[in-house]
Design a protein around this motif. Structure first.
Motif, mmCIF file in Angstrom:
data_model
loop_
_atom_site.group_PDB
_atom_site.id
_atom_site.type_symbol
_atom_site.label_atom_id
_atom_site.label_comp_id
_atom_site.label_asym_id
_atom_site.label_seq_id
_atom_site.Cartn_x
_atom_site.Cartn_y
_atom_site.Cartn_z
ATOM 1 N N MET A 1 0.832 -1.208 0.000
ATOM 2 C CA MET A 1 0.000 0.000 0.000
ATOM 3 C C MET A 1 0.871 1.264 0.000
ATOM 4 S SD MET A 1 -3.117 0.687 -0.060
ATOM 5 C CE MET A 1 -3.540 2.350 -0.455
ATOM 6 N N LEU A 2 1.777 1.315 0.999
ATOM 7 C CA LEU A 2 2.690 2.459 1.060
ATOM 8 C C LEU A 2 3.540 2.551 -0.193
ATOM 9 C CD1 LEU A 2 3.820 2.343 4.759
ATOM 10 C CD2 LEU A 2 2.827 4.293 3.618
ATOM 11 N N LEU A 3 3.888 1.371 -0.717
ATOM 12 C CA LEU A 3 4.680 1.359 -1.948
ATOM 13 C C LEU A 3 3.927 2.067 -3.062
ATOM 14 C CD1 LEU A 3 6.017 -2.288 -1.858
ATOM 15 C CD2 LEU A 3 7.420 -0.269 -1.967
ATOM 16 N N THR A 4 2.620 1.850 -3.104
ATOM 17 C CA THR A 4 1.818 2.503 -4.142
ATOM 18 C C THR A 4 1.803 4.019 -3.941
ATOM 19 O OG1 THR A 4 0.461 0.533 -3.979
ATOM 20 C CG2 THR A 4 -0.354 2.304 -5.369
ATOM 21 N N PHE A 5 1.677 4.441 -2.677
ATOM 22 C CA PHE A 5 1.753 5.875 -2.384
ATOM 23 C C PHE A 5 3.057 6.464 -2.912
ATOM 24 C CE2 PHE A 5 -1.218 5.752 1.471
ATOM 25 C CZ PHE A 5 -2.240 6.322 0.747
ATOM 26 N N PHE C 4 2.529 -15.082 -6.658
ATOM 27 C CA PHE C 4 3.815 -14.694 -7.228
ATOM 28 C C PHE C 4 3.893 -13.172 -7.354
ATOM 29 C CE2 PHE C 4 6.665 -13.822 -10.775
ATOM 30 C CZ PHE C 4 7.784 -14.481 -10.333
ATOM 31 N N ILE C 5 2.782 -12.577 -7.832
ATOM 32 C CA ILE C 5 2.768 -11.109 -7.967
ATOM 33 C C ILE C 5 2.918 -10.460 -6.599
ATOM 34 C CG2 ILE C 5 1.341 -9.133 -8.587
ATOM 35 C CD1 ILE C 5 0.218 -10.792 -10.849
ATOM 36 N N ALA C 6 2.168 -10.959 -5.615
ATOM 37 C CA ALA C 6 2.216 -10.354 -4.275
ATOM 38 C C ALA C 6 3.602 -10.467 -3.682
ATOM 39 C CB ALA C 6 1.198 -11.036 -3.368
ATOM 40 N N SER C 7 4.311 -11.558 -3.945
ATOM 41 C CA SER C 7 5.609 -11.733 -3.312
ATOM 42 C C SER C 7 6.731 -11.041 -4.085
ATOM 43 C CB SER C 7 5.920 -13.222 -3.161
ATOM 44 O OG SER C 7 5.994 -13.802 -4.437
ATOM 45 N N TYR C 9 5.944 -7.935 -5.633
ATOM 46 C CA TYR C 9 5.457 -6.570 -5.801
ATOM 47 C C TYR C 9 6.488 -5.558 -5.327
ATOM 48 C CZ TYR C 9 2.137 -2.699 -5.382
ATOM 49 O OH TYR C 9 1.490 -1.502 -5.501
ATOM 50 N N ASN C 10 7.149 -5.840 -4.197
ATOM 51 C CA ASN C 10 8.137 -4.897 -3.658
ATOM 52 C C ASN C 10 9.249 -4.631 -4.663
ATOM 53 O OD1 ASN C 10 8.998 -7.569 -3.253
ATOM 54 N ND2 ASN C 10 10.516 -6.889 -1.782
ATOM 55 N N TYR C 11 9.750 -5.684 -5.315
ATOM 56 C CA TYR C 11 10.832 -5.483 -6.285
ATOM 57 C C TYR C 11 10.371 -4.597 -7.429
ATOM 58 C CZ TYR C 11 12.931 -9.562 -4.061
ATOM 59 O OH TYR C 11 13.456 -10.434 -3.168
ATOM 60 N N TRP C 12 9.123 -4.847 -7.863
ATOM 61 C CA TRP C 12 8.668 -4.123 -9.054
ATOM 62 C C TRP C 12 8.449 -2.653 -8.755
ATOM 63 C CZ3 TRP C 12 4.866 -8.634 -10.458
ATOM 64 C CH2 TRP C 12 5.640 -9.709 -10.890
ATOM 65 N N ILE C 13 7.890 -2.357 -7.584
ATOM 66 C CA ILE C 13 7.732 -0.942 -7.247
ATOM 67 C C ILE C 13 9.104 -0.289 -7.115
ATOM 68 C CG2 ILE C 13 7.028 0.658 -5.438
ATOM 69 C CD1 ILE C 13 4.664 -0.112 -6.887
ATOM 70 N N VAL C 14 10.048 -1.010 -6.498
ATOM 71 C CA VAL C 14 11.396 -0.451 -6.368
ATOM 72 C C VAL C 14 11.965 -0.160 -7.749
ATOM 73 C CG1 VAL C 14 13.763 -1.085 -5.807
ATOM 74 C CG2 VAL C 14 11.983 -1.345 -4.102
ATOM 75 N N ILE C 15 11.763 -1.095 -8.678
ATOM 76 C CA ILE C 15 12.280 -0.869 -10.031
ATOM 77 C C ILE C 15 11.580 0.328 -10.664
ATOM 78 C CG2 ILE C 15 12.335 -1.836 -12.358
ATOM 79 C CD1 ILE C 15 12.846 -4.537 -11.037
ATOM 80 N N PHE C 16 10.266 0.445 -10.424
ATOM 81 C CA PHE C 16 9.551 1.597 -10.964
ATOM 82 C C PHE C 16 10.134 2.900 -10.426
ATOM 83 C CE2 PHE C 16 6.281 4.835 -10.488
ATOM 84 C CZ PHE C 16 5.933 5.012 -11.814
ATOM 85 N N LEU C 17 10.378 2.953 -9.114
ATOM 86 C CA LEU C 17 10.934 4.169 -8.516
ATOM 87 C C LEU C 17 12.318 4.455 -9.091
ATOM 88 C CD1 LEU C 17 10.094 3.692 -4.730
ATOM 89 C CD2 LEU C 17 8.850 5.018 -6.402
ATOM 90 N N MET C 18 13.102 3.376 -9.226
ATOM 91 C CA MET C 18 14.465 3.518 -9.732
ATOM 92 C C MET C 18 14.449 4.101 -11.144
ATOM 93 S SD MET C 18 17.047 0.333 -9.559
ATOM 94 C CE MET C 18 17.041 -0.104 -7.854
ATOM 95 N N MET C 19 13.550 3.549 -11.958
ATOM 96 C CA MET C 19 13.479 4.010 -13.343
ATOM 97 C C MET C 19 12.924 5.428 -13.411
ATOM 98 S SD MET C 19 14.868 1.935 -15.181
ATOM 99 C CE MET C 19 15.948 1.361 -13.910
ATOM 100 N N ALA C 20 12.008 5.769 -12.485
ATOM 101 C CA ALA C 20 11.490 7.140 -12.468
ATOM 102 C C ALA C 20 12.624 8.112 -12.164
ATOM 103 C CB ALA C 20 10.385 7.261 -11.426
ATOM 104 N N GLY C 21 13.463 7.759 -11.173
ATOM 105 C CA GLY C 21 14.601 8.608 -10.856
ATOM 106 C C GLY C 21 15.550 8.722 -12.032
#
Lengths: 205, 145, 128
Positions: A1-5, C4-7, C9-21
């Motif tokens: 959730m926070l990740l989405t934020f 699989f997606i739930a486990s 998800y953290n990596y993918w958001i991190v990659i999204f943030l990394m690529m945004a930066g």
């Protein structure tokens, strides 16, 4: 959730043109990530991130804005190449994560090399309840010494760049060279008393 | 921001607890979350708040330039000195076990001292960086925001 | 599949943030914004490390005397120091930006490049 934020905040940062808004959103971003770090059990790290990211770095960026500009120029064309590069890199990284261990998996290899020894030693040999402190200061003391040296060097660098000279470098040409030549003299890592004396003169000028 | 009465009073009330909290974080880092890095940053935040509200010159009088520079280097030197002392006592660089007859007590002492060194350097560097940013003549006037 | 997606998800958001930066750094000409981009990249790396260190059901790595499952403290140590070093280097970058502004009168990459080219041409003329 926070990740989405976090993701949403980043999109806002990309879209914002007013640099003041960008800096404020960066503060929000840091605070959110600090909350996330608490969720991930990294209380020490969250502590630091909240103090540094939301406090000091925001203040420093605002300080920079008062010295530079408030608005970002809108690019005159849509940046195709960066989007392409970023998408390809991102896709490659996502492909790489397919082999990563699941989130929170206790059998992941990262948890089985040397860390159990640190946890045990922290209890027996060092007797410090906060395992992070015992690793930081004792097991990896040399590492931390290096980190402090980096902080020191960065601080000295900032002092060299900004302390002396005033606006002397604002015109290019001979004057600029002079200010570059002058700055290290006034602020090099000599004994503080002497440096302070030279500094006083610089400020008066 | 000298003319804001509310800000001035609130700042005066806030600064002592912030400093106290920083010291708590510094010396309680063995038991709970905390340590030199966090404490240094919080300590610096108190000074930055002071400088923001009461003006840079007042804050410079509290921590003169020379003292600040001495502290920047002093923290790092304190850290390195602990390493050298443990080496002189006949063990590896930065192995604190030899600082006291009892190995565990030695570790405690070593950790406390080096965390102090870290805290001093980090706080001094952050304050120095802020002062040098704030000391430049601004190019944007207040009304332009 | 959902698990699989739930486990991951953290990596993918991190990659999204990394690529945004990364995207901000390569696509924007404003130097302050570039530094903000670098900061975002940095924080995403922090989150990557810490999320790898998380153990399901674990607690914060502080000994309480009871046998407990702890999250991995080693990434915490690395990132803790990295954050403070990060802000110090960010300050150095911002200091450079301030100096560039004072010398060139702008913090847009395009302007700086134009000024440099103009200076080079002057040098060529002077040499002739």
């Amino acid at each position: 959730m926070l990740l989405t934020f976090l993701a949403v905040t980043v999109i806002a940062i990309i879209r914002a043109r007013h640099l003041f808004a960008v800096v404020m959103l960066t503060g929000v971003f840091s605070l959110l990530s600090a909350a996330l770090l608490v969720q991930l059990d990294a209380v020490d790290v969250a502590f630091t991130e909240a103090a540094v990211g939301a406090g000091i770095s925001t203040v420093l960026m605002l300080g920079t804005l008062t010295l530079t500009a408030r608005r970002e120029r809108v690019p005159d064309r849509i940046p195709v190449a960066p989007v392409l590069i970023v998408t390809i890199t991102g896709a490659a990284l996502v492909y790489g994560t397919l082999d990563m261990p699941n989130f929170g998996d206790p059998t992941a290899p990262a948890h089985h090399h040397i860390v159990p020894e640190y946890i045990e030693g922290s209890e027996k040999d060092i007797d410090v309840p906060n395992i992070v402190t015992s690793i930081l200061a004792s097991y990896r003391g040399f590492d931390t010494l290096g980190e402090v040296a980096v902080v020191f060097t960065a601080g000295v660098g900032v002092l060299l760049l900004l302390s002396g000279g005033g606006m002397a470098g604002s015109r290019r040409g001979g004057e600029m060279d002079e200010s570059i030549a002058k700055t290290p003299q006034a602020d090099s890592v000599e004994p503080p008393g002497k440096g302070g004396a030279t500094k006083g003169k610089e400020d008066g000028a | 921001m000298k003319h804001h009465l509310v800000l001035r009073v609130v700042t005066k009330v806030l600064i002592p607890p912030i400093l106290l909290f920083a010291l708590y974080v510094q010396f309680h880092g063995d038991f709970g979350p905390g340590g030199g890095f966090q404490a240094g940053v919080i300590f610096a935040a108190a000074f930055i708040l002071y400088a923001l509200v009461f003006g840079l010159e007042t804050a410079r009088r509290v921590v003169p330039q020379g003292t600040l520079r001495a502290l920047v280097a002093g923290g790092l030197l304190l850290y390195a000195t602990v390493g050298v002392v443990s080496m002189l006592l006949g063990d590896n660089f930065l192995n604190y076990s030899v600082l006291r007859p009892d190995a565990t007590a030695g570790q405690h002492l070593g950790i406390l001292v080096i965390e102090l060194g870290v805290g001093i350097t980090v706080a001094a560097v952050m304050i120095a960086i802020f002062f040098s940013f704030a000391g430049r003549p601004p190019t944007i006037k207040d009304e332009d925001w | 599949m959902f698990q699989f997606i739930a486990s991951h998800y953290n990596y993918w958001i991190v990659i999204f943030l990394m690529m945004a930066g990364f995207y901000i750094v390569v696509s924007r000409g404003n130097l302050v914004k570039k530094i903000v981009g670098l900061n975002i990249f940095q924080v995403s790396v922090f989150l990557l490390y810490i999320s790898i260190g998380k153990v399901a059901g674990g607690t914060a790595p502080i000994l309480t005397g009871k046998p407990e499952l702890f999250s991995n403290p080693l990434p915490h140590v690395l990132i803790l120091t990295a954050i403070v070093v990060g802000v110090a280097t960010t300050a150095l970058g911002l200091a450079l930006v301030v100096r560039i502004r004072e010398v060139y009168g702008s913090i847009e990459e395009a302007d700086i490049q134009a000024a440099n080219e103009a200076m080079e041409q002057e040098d060529v003329k002077a040499a002739q």
